[in-house]
Design a protein around this motif. Sequence first.
Motif, PDB file in Angstrom:
ATOM      1  N   GLN A  47       0.811  -1.218   0.000  1.00  7.94           N
ATOM      2  CA  GLN A  47       0.000   0.000   0.000  1.00  7.94           C
ATOM      3  C   GLN A  47       0.847   1.271   0.000  1.00  7.94           C
ATOM      4  O   GLN A  47       0.397   2.295  -0.501  1.00  7.94           O
ATOM      5  N   THR A  48       2.042   1.206   0.561  1.00 11.25           N
ATOM      6  CA  THR A  48       2.886   2.404   0.617  1.00 11.25           C
ATOM      7  C   THR A  48       3.848   2.509  -0.558  1.00 11.25           C
ATOM      8  O   THR A  48       4.501   3.525  -0.711  1.00 11.25           O
ATOM      9  N   SER A  49       3.904   1.478  -1.372  1.00 12.59           N
ATOM     10  CA  SER A  49       4.801   1.485  -2.526  1.00 12.59           C
ATOM     11  C   SER A  49       4.289   2.463  -3.582  1.00 12.59           C
ATOM     12  O   SER A  49       3.105   2.495  -3.904  1.00 12.59           O
ATOM     13  N   LYS A  50       5.189   3.240  -4.124  1.00 12.67           N
ATOM     14  CA  LYS A  50       4.822   4.233  -5.145  1.00 12.67           C
ATOM     15  C   LYS A  50       4.751   3.616  -6.539  1.00 12.67           C
ATOM     16  O   LYS A  50       4.148   4.181  -7.440  1.00 12.67           O
ATOM     17  N   THR A  51       5.368   2.466  -6.729  1.00 12.59           N
ATOM     18  CA  THR A  51       5.465   1.882  -8.066  1.00 12.59           C
ATOM     19  C   THR A  51       4.341   0.905  -8.393  1.00 12.59           C
ATOM     20  O   THR A  51       4.258   0.414  -9.503  1.00 12.59           O
ATOM     21  N   VAL A  52       3.455   0.640  -7.438  1.00  9.78           N
ATOM     22  CA  VAL A  52       2.416  -0.361  -7.659  1.00  9.78           C
ATOM     23  C   VAL A  52       1.178   0.285  -8.279  1.00  9.78           C
ATOM     24  O   VAL A  52       0.905   1.465  -8.100  1.00  9.78           O
ATOM     25  N   ASP A  53       0.438  -0.503  -8.989  1.00  9.06           N
ATOM     26  CA  ASP A  53      -0.783  -0.091  -9.671  1.00  9.06           C
ATOM     27  C   ASP A  53      -1.781   0.577  -8.711  1.00  9.06           C
ATOM     28  O   ASP A  53      -1.854   0.226  -7.541  1.00  9.06           O
ATOM     29  N   VAL A  87      -1.408  -7.464 -11.114  1.00 10.16           N
ATOM     30  CA  VAL A  87      -0.290  -7.052 -10.267  1.00 10.16           C
ATOM     31  C   VAL A  87       0.320  -8.278  -9.585  1.00 10.16           C
ATOM     32  O   VAL A  87      -0.339  -8.951  -8.798  1.00 10.16           O
ATOM     33  N   VAL A  88       1.567  -8.556  -9.897  1.00  6.75           N
ATOM     34  CA  VAL A  88       2.254  -9.750  -9.402  1.00  6.75           C
ATOM     35  C   VAL A  88       2.270  -9.789  -7.874  1.00  6.75           C
ATOM     36  O   VAL A  88       2.008 -10.826  -7.267  1.00  6.75           O
ATOM     37  N   GLU A  89       2.574  -8.651  -7.235  1.00 10.78           N
ATOM     38  CA  GLU A  89       2.658  -8.609  -5.770  1.00 10.78           C
ATOM     39  C   GLU A  89       1.326  -8.959  -5.112  1.00 10.78           C
ATOM     40  O   GLU A  89       1.298  -9.604  -4.064  1.00 10.78           O
ATOM     41  N   VAL A  90       0.243  -8.538  -5.734  1.00  6.87           N
ATOM     42  CA  VAL A  90      -1.091  -8.844  -5.190  1.00  6.87           C
ATOM     43  C   VAL A  90      -1.368 -10.335  -5.327  1.00  6.87           C
ATOM     44  O   VAL A  90      -1.882 -10.965  -4.399  1.00  6.87           O
ATOM     45  N   ASN A  91      -1.027 -10.905  -6.456  1.00  7.30           N
ATOM     46  CA  ASN A  91      -1.224 -12.347  -6.648  1.00  7.30           C
ATOM     47  C   ASN A  91      -0.403 -13.154  -5.649  1.00  7.30           C
ATOM     48  O   ASN A  91      -0.881 -14.166  -5.129  1.00  7.30           O
ATOM     49  N   GLU A  92       0.822 -12.712  -5.384  1.00  5.81           N
ATOM     50  CA  GLU A  92       1.662 -13.401  -4.393  1.00  5.81           C
ATOM     51  C   GLU A  92       1.046 -13.295  -2.999  1.00  5.81           C
ATOM     52  O   GLU A  92       1.040 -14.252  -2.231  1.00  5.81           O
TER      53      GLU A  92
END
Length: 133
Positions: A47-53, A87-92
């Motif tokens: 949630q705090t990452s600036k690079t995520v969708d 989003v790969v991170e969300v799937n993980e």
Amino acid sequence: ELPAMKMLLFLFALLSAALPASAAPPTCYSRVLSLSKEITESFKELQTSKTVDSCVETLPRLYLDIHNYCVLAKLRDFVAYPGCDRVVEVNELKEKARSLYTILISYCRRDLVFLTDDCNALEIPISPPIEHS
């Protein structure tokens, strides 16, 4: 024969003192606790990452407390949430949440005791106390 026994006991005591405390196999409870903390932290980072969708902002909150019975519904809702599939991170994160859910309902079902069923408590995470130095 007695000195040999004393030496054997001494070696055993020395070896057991030298082994780290984490050498014990993880219990169901410790595994669930560590996985829930890992998921909660990963969600905060996401949630705090600036690079995520931008779709990440629409995800259901994922504050987990394994002592709260509502955590089961929270995990189900998160895994079933249709957004952010690209989003790969969300799937993980969904995969980890699915694993935690499976562990809770299958492997640890008899080992865990839920202390509350306050679903609102999972919506607003309690901040840890601030330590004064």
